[in-house]
Design an enzyme around this catalytic site. Sequence first.
Site, PDB file in Angstrom:
ATOM      1  N   GLU A   1       0.007  11.431 -11.285  1.00  0.00           N
ATOM      2  CA  GLU A   1       0.590  11.326 -12.628  1.00  0.00           C
ATOM      3  C   GLU A   1      -0.242  10.374 -13.485  1.00  0.00           C
ATOM      4  OE1 GLU A   1       4.944  10.672 -14.765  1.00  0.00           O
ATOM      5  OE2 GLU A   1       4.567   9.781 -12.804  1.00  0.00           O
TER       6      GLU A   1
ATOM      7  N   GLU B   1      -4.070   3.623   0.593  1.00  0.00           N
ATOM      8  CA  GLU B   1      -4.639   3.829   1.920  1.00  0.00           C
ATOM      9  C   GLU B   1      -4.870   5.320   2.143  1.00  0.00           C
ATOM     10  OE1 GLU B   1      -3.372   3.510   6.655  1.00  0.00           O
ATOM     11  OE2 GLU B   1      -2.153   2.516   5.118  1.00  0.00           O
TER      12      GLU B   1
ATOM     13  N   GLN C   1       0.811  -1.210   0.000  1.00  0.00           N
ATOM     14  CA  GLN C   1       0.000   0.000   0.000  1.00  0.00           C
ATOM     15  C   GLN C   1       0.850   1.268   0.000  1.00  0.00           C
ATOM     16  OE1 GLN C   1      -1.267   0.625   4.552  1.00  0.00           O
ATOM     17  NE2 GLN C   1      -1.615  -1.464   3.802  1.00  0.00           N
TER      18      GLN C   1
ATOM     19  N   HIS D   1       4.626  11.806  -5.842  1.00  0.00           N
ATOM     20  CA  HIS D   1       3.282  11.616  -6.369  1.00  0.00           C
ATOM     21  C   HIS D   1       2.944  10.138  -6.460  1.00  0.00           C
ATOM     22  CE1 HIS D   1       6.018  11.678  -9.941  1.00  0.00           C
ATOM     23  NE2 HIS D   1       5.322  10.593 -10.244  1.00  0.00           N
TER      24      HIS D   1
ATOM     25  N   MET E   1       8.384  17.522 -20.764  1.00  0.00           N
ATOM     26  CA  MET E   1       8.113  16.090 -20.895  1.00  0.00           C
ATOM     27  C   MET E   1       6.714  15.897 -21.474  1.00  0.00           C
ATOM     28  SD  MET E   1       9.802  14.765 -17.300  1.00  0.00           S
ATOM     29  CE  MET E   1       9.712  13.035 -17.769  1.00  0.00           C
TER      30      MET E   1
ATOM     31  N   ASN F   1      -8.485  11.937   9.578  1.00  0.00           N
ATOM     32  CA  ASN F   1      -8.582  12.326  10.976  1.00  0.00           C
ATOM     33  C   ASN F   1      -9.893  13.070  11.182  1.00  0.00           C
ATOM     34  OD1 ASN F   1      -5.894  11.553  12.237  1.00  0.00           O
ATOM     35  ND2 ASN F   1      -5.208  12.710  10.450  1.00  0.00           N
TER      36      ASN F   1
ATOM     37  N   ARG G   1      -2.704  11.112   3.617  1.00  0.00           N
ATOM     38  CA  ARG G   1      -3.651  11.710   4.555  1.00  0.00           C
ATOM     39  C   ARG G   1      -4.595  12.630   3.790  1.00  0.00           C
ATOM     40  NH1 ARG G   1       1.216  11.432   7.220  1.00  0.00           N
ATOM     41  NH2 ARG G   1       1.157  10.263   9.180  1.00  0.00           N
TER      42      ARG G   1
END
Length: 247
Positions: free
Chosen positions: A205, A130, A60, A159, A190, A134, A64
């Site tokens: 991305e 994940e 994982q 990222h 890019m 909070n 947050r």
Amino acid sequence: AIHRSHKKKQDHCHSCRYNFVISPNSPNPNNFIFTLAHRIANIMSTMTTVKVPGRPTWQQTMLRIRDPAKTIPFYTDHFGMTVIDTLDFPQYKFKLFFLTTLPEGESYTLTPGTQAAHDYMWSIEGTALELTYNYGTEEDSETFEGYHPGNQEKDGFGHIAFNTDDVYAACDKLEKAGVTFKKKPDEGRMKGLAFAYDPDGYWVEIVKRSEGSNISNYFNFSQTMLRVKDPVKSIAFYEVLGMTVVR
């Protein structure tokens, strides 16, 4: 790619199969990059790696989030992920949401938060995203300014990324759905890849999937980018956990 700076120049060593990103301020960068490439190749060809027992797998990546009511639909509706489990800790005032890319056409019938969902989540062969929430952060506009999404000077986190068959079509679809971008496919140096913003400002991305892939999903959760100080040490660390350098 092994990222070494925000101000960067890219080079590679064909014989070693590694891509590098280095600072343009580095002295004699061409000599530096090939010396580093061969240093890694030499060390990795002679070292005996002791791997952690138990067949460890990358399980994982955790972010947050401020408001699950906004972030979860972003990843499920726009990127096709499925919430496969939740863990709630009311005594500590936080809750975890686990999402993953299921194979196209596969139905998920388990109820997140149940023992059956726990068992499934901790045994998947793929990788979960994940999301840590909070309690109350979505309502606190006075003292909570939001989470730091990375990508500032000396930040390690960069990222997450999703693969798709057609980056241009995918970004057009996302933009029409209201997703905002840091970089669209034809912007910047890019070309052909993009960075979208999720509701918390994390960079997402969007990368073209390799030709001949047997993945039929429109999007699949594919990678997490971290900046490292010493690639020799970092690569060896993750190899002990059973990972393999593929590019």
